[in-house]
Scaffold this motif. Structure first.
Motif, short mmCIF file in Angstrom:
data_model
loop_
_atom_site.label_atom_id
_atom_site.label_comp_id
_atom_site.label_asym_id
_atom_site.label_seq_id
_atom_site.Cartn_x
_atom_site.Cartn_y
_atom_site.Cartn_z
N LEU A 174 0.81 -1.23 0.00
CA LEU A 174 0.00 0.00 0.00
C LEU A 174 0.84 1.28 0.00
CD1 LEU A 174 -2.79 1.12 -0.16
CD2 LEU A 174 -2.86 1.21 2.32
N SER A 175 1.90 1.31 0.79
CA SER A 175 2.71 2.55 0.83
C SER A 175 3.24 2.88 -0.57
CB SER A 175 3.88 2.41 1.80
OG SER A 175 3.40 2.37 3.11
N SER A 176 3.66 1.85 -1.29
CA SER A 176 4.21 2.08 -2.64
C SER A 176 3.12 2.64 -3.55
CB SER A 176 4.74 0.77 -3.22
OG SER A 176 5.45 0.06 -2.24
N LEU A 177 1.90 2.16 -3.36
CA LEU A 177 0.77 2.63 -4.17
C LEU A 177 0.43 4.09 -3.84
CD1 LEU A 177 -1.13 1.18 -6.16
CD2 LEU A 177 -2.61 0.60 -4.24
N VAL A 178 0.34 4.38 -2.55
CA VAL A 178 -0.02 5.74 -2.11
C VAL A 178 1.04 6.75 -2.54
CG1 VAL A 178 -0.44 7.20 -0.09
CG2 VAL A 178 -1.44 4.92 -0.18
N ALA A 179 2.31 6.32 -2.50
CA ALA A 179 3.41 7.24 -2.83
C ALA A 179 3.33 7.73 -4.28
CB ALA A 179 4.75 6.56 -2.59
N GLN A 180 2.67 6.94 -5.14
CA GLN A 180 2.55 7.36 -6.56
C GLN A 180 1.51 8.44 -6.78
OE1 GLN A 180 1.76 3.89 -8.99
NE2 GLN A 180 3.10 2.67 -7.71
N ILE A 181 0.68 8.69 -5.77
CA ILE A 181 -0.43 9.63 -5.94
C ILE A 181 0.05 11.05 -5.66
CG2 ILE A 181 -2.72 10.24 -5.06
CD1 ILE A 181 -3.15 7.26 -4.47
N ASP A 182 -0.24 11.96 -6.58
CA ASP A 182 0.28 13.33 -6.47
C ASP A 182 -0.09 14.03 -5.17
OD1 ASP A 182 1.68 13.28 -8.75
OD2 ASP A 182 0.16 14.26 -10.00
N GLY A 183 -1.31 13.80 -4.66
CA GLY A 183 -1.74 14.51 -3.46
C GLY A 183 -1.03 14.07 -2.19
N ALA A 184 -0.31 12.95 -2.26
CA ALA A 184 0.40 12.46 -1.07
C ALA A 184 1.71 13.21 -0.91
CB ALA A 184 0.67 10.96 -1.21
N ALA A 185 1.87 13.86 0.25
CA ALA A 185 3.07 14.67 0.49
C ALA A 185 4.14 13.90 1.26
CB ALA A 185 2.69 15.94 1.25
N PHE A 186 3.70 13.05 2.18
CA PHE A 186 4.68 12.27 2.96
C PHE A 186 4.18 10.84 3.07
CE2 PHE A 186 6.31 10.41 6.89
CZ PHE A 186 7.68 10.59 6.71
N VAL A 187 5.03 9.90 2.71
CA VAL A 187 4.68 8.47 2.78
C VAL A 187 5.88 7.70 3.33
CG1 VAL A 187 3.93 6.43 1.49
CG2 VAL A 187 3.16 8.70 0.76
N ALA A 188 5.64 6.90 4.36
CA ALA A 188 6.74 6.12 4.96
C ALA A 188 6.21 4.81 5.50
CB ALA A 188 7.41 6.92 6.06
N ARG A 189 7.13 3.85 5.58
CA ARG A 189 6.79 2.56 6.18
C ARG A 189 7.80 2.26 7.28
NH1 ARG A 189 7.20 -0.71 1.94
NH2 ARG A 189 5.04 -0.88 1.29
N GLY A 190 7.30 2.11 8.51
CA GLY A 190 8.16 1.79 9.65
C GLY A 190 7.84 0.41 10.20
N ALA A 191 8.46 0.09 11.32
CA ALA A 191 8.23 -1.20 11.99
C ALA A 191 8.55 -1.02 13.47
CB ALA A 191 9.10 -2.29 11.38
N VAL A 192 7.98 -1.90 14.30
CA VAL A 192 8.23 -1.75 15.74
C VAL A 192 8.81 -3.03 16.35
CG1 VAL A 192 6.51 0.06 16.14
CG2 VAL A 192 5.79 -2.33 16.23
N ASN A 193 9.60 -3.78 15.55
CA ASN A 193 10.09 -5.07 16.05
C ASN A 193 11.45 -4.99 16.73
OD1 ASN A 193 11.19 -4.51 13.52
ND2 ASN A 193 11.61 -6.68 13.13
N ASN A 194 12.09 -3.83 16.73
CA ASN A 194 13.31 -3.66 17.52
C ASN A 194 13.48 -2.17 17.83
OD1 ASN A 194 14.78 -2.34 15.35
ND2 ASN A 194 14.98 -4.38 14.42
N ALA A 195 14.43 -1.87 18.71
CA ALA A 195 14.55 -0.49 19.20
C ALA A 195 14.87 0.49 18.08
CB ALA A 195 15.63 -0.43 20.29
N GLY A 196 15.75 0.09 17.15
CA GLY A 196 16.11 0.98 16.05
C GLY A 196 14.91 1.30 15.18
N ASN A 197 14.11 0.29 14.88
CA ASN A 197 12.92 0.52 14.05
C ASN A 197 11.89 1.38 14.78
OD1 ASN A 197 13.80 -0.75 11.77
ND2 ASN A 197 12.84 -2.73 12.22
N VAL A 198 11.76 1.19 16.09
CA VAL A 198 10.82 2.04 16.85
C VAL A 198 11.26 3.50 16.76
CG1 VAL A 198 9.97 2.60 19.16
CG2 VAL A 198 10.09 0.21 18.43
N ALA A 199 12.56 3.75 16.92
CA ALA A 199 13.06 5.13 16.86
C ALA A 199 12.83 5.73 15.47
CB ALA A 199 14.55 5.16 17.22
N ARG A 200 13.06 4.93 14.43
CA ARG A 200 12.85 5.44 13.05
C ARG A 200 11.36 5.68 12.79
NH1 ARG A 200 17.64 2.53 12.16
NH2 ARG A 200 16.66 0.50 12.32
N THR A 201 10.53 4.82 13.32
CA THR A 201 9.08 4.98 13.12
C THR A 201 8.58 6.25 13.82
OG1 THR A 201 8.79 2.60 12.94
CG2 THR A 201 6.83 3.87 13.51
#
Ligand SMILES: Cc1ncc(C[n+]2csc(CCOP(=O)(O)OP(=O)(O)O)c2C)c(N)n1
Ligand code: SF4
Ligand SMILES: [Mg+2]
Length: 261
Positions: A174-201
């Motif tokens: 879905l994120s890849s699909l939404v990112a193609q749409i012109d009206g989308a200004a910010f699109v990201a995909r995070g994860a919460v399975n370790n401390a580094g990913n939580v911080a990035r999310t």
């Protein structure tokens, strides 16, 4: 080294050393499963709202899934949407009260399987709201069934031999699909399975809410969350299962940031 057995009850009961519950979660206890990633994702979201000092202006719109339990725990305004319809409700709130910061909380079942057109049209309109998708690749609350984001080979209650492309189709990224749409200004995909990913999310969530606060357009954050119960894996195996399965297909990262400084 002293090994603490985890298969029997501890001799001494657990003791609260410090209360790290963020101020916006006013009832710390919830009934989600041990090892579930959704409480971690919710915590990151409300911390981001608080850190940007947006609490008094914020309304959350919830879809239906295990995360909906948090509509009773948050010290912010919450609206409940019908299955899959949260982005339209968020749009209505934003248009009626443009100063409000509005974000949805939906799962992959709610957003992609049951209400896919909602988020796509909201992005296409460039509505200045934030949509969050907690993606665990299953309908968690109803027992671990396959959703539109389940990855090929993933075993679910309705794909016991693993998802097969010829029989069940392929996952929607879905994120890849939404990112193609012109009206989308910010699109990201995070994860919460370790401390580094939580911080990035958390950084992604801050950026999404900044995007909305600054009127830059639609923002979207997908967060990969553990669902040991719906995946039928041991709780301690779930973070690695997420890496080996979901994240191997739904790759974390920032996909789009048109207002980047
Ligand atoms: C119209 C309608 N259909 C089905 C359901 C049953 N239902 C409740 S929660 C849910 C699954 C939600 O899955 P997801 O959004 O991925 O959230 P998760 O539980 O995985 O966090 C379903 C199908 C419902 N409540 N309403
Ligand atoms: S079923 Fe899955 S998503 Fe639902 S509370 Fe349990 S671990 Fe979390
Ligand atoms: Mg789900």
């Amino acid at each position: 080294m002293k090994v603490i057995p985890t298969r029997t009850a501890p001799q001494a009961p657990a003791r609260l050393v410090d209360d790290f519950t963020p101020s916006l979660i006013d009832v710390g206890a919830h009934h989600l499963c041990p090892g579930c990633g959704e409480p971690v994702a919710m915590r990151c979201a409300v911390e981001a709202v608080a850190e940007l000092d947006l609490v008094q202006r914020t309304v959350a719109v919830f879809g239906i899934g295990c995360y909906t339990a948090f509509s009773n725990n948050l010290d912010i305004e919450v609206l409940q949407a019908l299955h899959g319809r949260a982005p339209s409700l968020a749009t209505g709130v934003k248009r009626a009260k443009p100063d409000t910061i509005v974000f949805t909380v939906q799962g992959d079942g709610d957003m992609v399987s049951e209400g896919l057109q909602e988020v796509l049209h909201t992005a296409a309109r460039g509505d200045n709201v934030t949509c969050l998708m907690l993606n665990n690749g299953v309908f968690g609350e109803t027992g671990g069934h396959m959703t539109a984001t389940t990855v090929l080979g993933q075993r679910t209650k309705t794909s016991l031999q693993g998802r097969q492309a010829d029989r069940h189709g392929r996952p929607i990224l879905l994120s890849s699909l939404v990112a193609q749409i012109d009206g989308a200004a910010f699109v990201a995909r995070g994860a919460v399975n370790n401390a580094g990913n939580v911080a990035r999310t958390k950084k992604m969530l801050l950026r999404a809410f900044e995007t909305q606060r600054d009127g830059a357009g639609f923002s979207f954050v997908e967060i990969l969350t553990m669902c040991p119960t719906g995946w039928f894996v041991e709780t301690e195996e779930a973070p690695r299962y997420l890496d080996d399965n979901l994240a191997a297909v739904h790759a974390p990262g920032v996909l789009k940031d048109v207002a980047a400084p």
